[in-house]
Design an enzyme around this catalytic site. Sequence first.
Site, PDB file in Angstrom:
ATOM      1  N   HIS A 381       0.841  -1.197   0.000  1.00 49.14           N
ATOM      2  CA  HIS A 381       0.000   0.000   0.000  1.00 49.14           C
ATOM      3  C   HIS A 381       0.874   1.243   0.000  1.00 49.14           C
ATOM      4  O   HIS A 381       1.791   1.375   0.815  1.00 49.14           O
ATOM      5  CB  HIS A 381      -0.921   0.025   1.216  1.00 49.14           C
ATOM      6  CG  HIS A 381      -1.860   1.191   1.203  1.00 49.14           C
ATOM      7  ND1 HIS A 381      -1.778   2.238   2.105  1.00 49.14           N
ATOM      8  CD2 HIS A 381      -2.893   1.504   0.374  1.00 49.14           C
ATOM      9  CE1 HIS A 381      -2.725   3.124   1.833  1.00 49.14           C
ATOM     10  NE2 HIS A 381      -3.402   2.705   0.783  1.00 49.14           N
ATOM     11  N   HIS A 382       0.593   2.146  -0.939  1.00 46.04           N
ATOM     12  CA  HIS A 382       1.281   3.433  -1.027  1.00 46.04           C
ATOM     13  C   HIS A 382       0.240   4.542  -1.078  1.00 46.04           C
ATOM     14  O   HIS A 382      -0.388   4.753  -2.116  1.00 46.04           O
ATOM     15  CB  HIS A 382       2.144   3.508  -2.305  1.00 46.04           C
ATOM     16  CG  HIS A 382       3.369   2.665  -2.269  1.00 46.04           C
ATOM     17  ND1 HIS A 382       4.095   2.358  -3.405  1.00 46.04           N
ATOM     18  CD2 HIS A 382       4.020   2.061  -1.235  1.00 46.04           C
ATOM     19  CE1 HIS A 382       5.123   1.611  -3.075  1.00 46.04           C
ATOM     20  NE2 HIS A 382       5.095   1.408  -1.766  1.00 46.04           N
ATOM     21  N   GLU A 383       0.046   5.235   0.003  1.00 44.18           N
ATOM     22  CA  GLU A 383      -0.788   6.451  -0.006  1.00 44.18           C
ATOM     23  C   GLU A 383       0.135   7.645  -0.211  1.00 44.18           C
ATOM     24  O   GLU A 383       1.066   7.856   0.570  1.00 44.18           O
ATOM     25  CB  GLU A 383      -1.571   6.598   1.294  1.00 44.18           C
ATOM     26  CG  GLU A 383      -2.350   7.903   1.391  1.00 44.18           C
ATOM     27  CD  GLU A 383      -3.271   8.132   0.211  1.00 44.18           C
ATOM     28  OE1 GLU A 383      -3.069   9.135  -0.512  1.00 44.18           O
ATOM     29  OE2 GLU A 383      -4.177   7.301  -0.013  1.00 44.18           O
ATOM     30  N   HIS A 461      -6.116   3.886  -6.461  1.00 43.90           N
ATOM     31  CA  HIS A 461      -7.277   4.551  -5.872  1.00 43.90           C
ATOM     32  C   HIS A 461      -7.108   6.070  -6.017  1.00 43.90           C
ATOM     33  O   HIS A 461      -5.998   6.573  -6.088  1.00 43.90           O
ATOM     34  CB  HIS A 461      -7.457   4.152  -4.419  1.00 43.90           C
ATOM     35  CG  HIS A 461      -8.091   2.801  -4.279  1.00 43.90           C
ATOM     36  ND1 HIS A 461      -9.203   2.571  -3.500  1.00 43.90           N
ATOM     37  CD2 HIS A 461      -7.781   1.613  -4.853  1.00 43.90           C
ATOM     38  CE1 HIS A 461      -9.544   1.294  -3.585  1.00 43.90           C
ATOM     39  NE2 HIS A 461      -8.688   0.687  -4.397  1.00 43.90           N
ATOM     40  N   GLU A 462      -8.246   6.768  -6.077  1.00 42.10           N
ATOM     41  CA  GLU A 462      -8.269   8.186  -6.463  1.00 42.10           C
ATOM     42  C   GLU A 462      -7.490   8.354  -7.782  1.00 42.10           C
ATOM     43  O   GLU A 462      -6.582   9.161  -7.884  1.00 42.10           O
ATOM     44  CB  GLU A 462      -7.693   9.097  -5.377  1.00 42.10           C
ATOM     45  CG  GLU A 462      -8.457   9.075  -4.069  1.00 42.10           C
ATOM     46  CD  GLU A 462      -8.090   7.878  -3.188  1.00 42.10           C
ATOM     47  OE1 GLU A 462      -8.993   7.299  -2.550  1.00 42.10           O
ATOM     48  OE2 GLU A 462      -6.891   7.521  -3.147  1.00 42.10           O
ATOM     49  N   GLU A 480      -9.970   2.396  -8.534  1.00 41.16           N
ATOM     50  CA  GLU A 480     -11.230   2.785  -7.906  1.00 41.16           C
ATOM     51  C   GLU A 480     -11.998   3.637  -8.914  1.00 41.16           C
ATOM     52  O   GLU A 480     -12.672   3.113  -9.781  1.00 41.16           O
ATOM     53  CB  GLU A 480     -10.940   3.528  -6.611  1.00 41.16           C
ATOM     54  CG  GLU A 480     -12.118   3.639  -5.673  1.00 41.16           C
ATOM     55  CD  GLU A 480     -11.719   4.318  -4.373  1.00 41.16           C
ATOM     56  OE1 GLU A 480     -12.311   3.986  -3.337  1.00 41.16           O
ATOM     57  OE2 GLU A 480     -10.828   5.197  -4.392  1.00 41.16           O
ATOM     58  N   GLU A 486     -16.459   2.178   1.011  1.00 38.46           N
ATOM     59  CA  GLU A 486     -16.125   2.935   2.220  1.00 38.46           C
ATOM     60  C   GLU A 486     -17.102   4.065   2.496  1.00 38.46           C
ATOM     61  O   GLU A 486     -17.248   4.516   3.636  1.00 38.46           O
ATOM     62  CB  GLU A 486     -14.690   3.464   2.152  1.00 38.46           C
ATOM     63  CG  GLU A 486     -14.454   4.548   1.128  1.00 38.46           C
ATOM     64  CD  GLU A 486     -14.026   4.009  -0.222  1.00 38.46           C
ATOM     65  OE1 GLU A 486     -13.445   4.769  -1.007  1.00 38.46           O
ATOM     66  OE2 GLU A 486     -14.285   2.819  -0.490  1.00 38.46           O
TER      67      GLU A 486
END
Length: 679
Positions: A381-383, A461-462, A480, A486
């Site tokens: 996971h990379h935010e 995502h985004e 996404e 969510e």
Amino acid sequence: MQIRRIAAILAASMTLSLNAWAQQVIASAASPGKVLDVEVQVDGGGKLAYAIKRNGKEVIGLSRLGFNLANAPKLDGGFTLLRQAATDVDATWEQPWGERQFVRNHYRELRVEVEQKNRNKRRLAVVFRIYDDGVGFRYEFPDQAQLRDAEILDELTEFTVAQPATAWWIPAAELPGLEEEIRKAPLAEIGIANTPLTVRLNDGTHIAFHEAALVDYASMWLRKVDGQKLRAMLAPSSYGPAVVRHGAFNTPWRTLQIADSAAGLYMSDLILNLNEPNKLGDVSWLKPSKFVGVWWEMHLQKGTWNAGPKHAANTANTKRYIDFAAQNGFRGVLVEGWNQGWESDWGHGGADFSFTRPYPDFDLPGLAAYAKTKGVRLIGHHETGGNLPAYEKQMDAAYKLYAQHGVDSIKSGYVHEAGSMQFTGRDGKVRYGHYDSQDGVNHFLKAVTEAAKYRIAIDTHEPVKDTGLRRTYPNWMSREGARGVEYNAWGSPPNSVDHEAKLVFTRMLSGPMDYTPGVLSLLGADGKVFNSTQAKQLANYVVIYSPLAMAADLPENYDKYPAAFKFIRDVPTDWADTRVINGAVGEYATIARKDRRSQDWYAGAVTDGQARTLALPLSFLDADKTYVAEIYRDGDAADYRSERRFDLVTEKRSVTAKDTLQLRLAPGGGQAIRFSLQK
């Protein structure tokens, strides 16, 4: 005498004006089955336009083509035809994974080359690919001294919808990640829309406007300019023209999927076909699969992404999920919040994120090794917080670290406020702008191509919207790009009861979506209730396609509902064939898919807030075989508005291809079925 002279001048002026707008057809072609016809015209002033007919009836009226430039006079007017050519193509190619294994690419291509003689003989080509189920067209800029550098302010591309129409759309330039609620309105009343934009004409014809092969270019929005006339609007740059290109280049394809019904839109492979073939070579290392993860508990406020007493991404908790995945046949375990930097105001910058340093309570090497002994893989996971300079500086080291520990897929995130993504500008300075600008588009593709070097798949995502690039770069497996589950945890409002029935014929026309389905508890944070029955949660695995699909709920809730959980365990994520049985935008959808690795078929049906009975003819099954239908349906009194949302009936029956099942769906409900060969 003076009056006659004035009259003569006015008459001459009117004649000139009428001649300027007189249209001349300079090229035309029909689709292979003669369903769609495209005409390219030029008026007396040399302005280019096109129109589309379906079965002889106009669906797209005369619509302009051209560009406004920042560094040169506009590419509009003064065009004359240099040459035209039509060619036919009929080929079939194989997807390494997807909704169907083999894709037919059957079209007639019309190439129209024009020149602006009065503007230094600048040249431009417009190329149309005409299918029976849609049209794609793009502009091709040759390498020419007269326009070596193209600085594009905006396109003049138009789409004039010929009949009154209803539109399903989301606003552009608002929430990042395309997470606005899907709206329904008369087409004449929409604002600036993102794509796919789906419309239903009064005669029942459906059209979806989108784009394909979005590479090194700004994303296309659509703005209503007059009545039902839409015009392309390029996502703006933060420091100049929307698009800057040098030498020869092609724009993305502007696409129109056109069908008799909503179901016909989804059955089209137009977007994929307009992308280039796989550039990665052998991609057998890509593994469509399901996963669980340290994720939903944070949305429920039971744990935190950042360090502290409730930090969810700790070694013991992750081992619990690994054990659960191994026991139930899931390949992956997603872990969010493992890396340092979550204590910062990351949603407004993300500068403090490290993508190589885990929190002290998260043993990355140990957990990766433990997972391997269980036949499970960690999912990375990379935010980024929308901070592209900070992420790109660490990208190679982060990918290398994951590859060292057998992490072969990453969920990336770009949470930020609209218009505030950070880029490194051409001047070397940090700029703020839209995630779907040319800079944003280039970053998203860079993240995918760099990951491919380490045999890592990406689930964004985004994201920037899907335009079929998964054909060219198959490691871009999912994203996404719409409101996910969510929003049922904390959304104000949560996802509407018709959300999935809208998604199928809008967002899903662009490609796979990581919707994170399967929440059997039907509860979000603070007791928020889903607008769904349990059966609908199961159906979503078939209806909302993703090759990487999450079982999003907490392990204890799956233990609580073993009958429903069985379908989630069984359903595959890679398909040999897909059939859309029926559907109406925002109302209902029924889809059947064949497993790529067995003879099993699966079906899913969802509805809005209205109870329905939908016919499911089983003609897709092999004609000479008997199947066992394992049915997961709403109970007779099920209803998403009460505790009866948990009423789920499981039953089995023998069926053949000659049978038709009547699917009874409760309000807010669904149905999921597995068809396996009778032994």
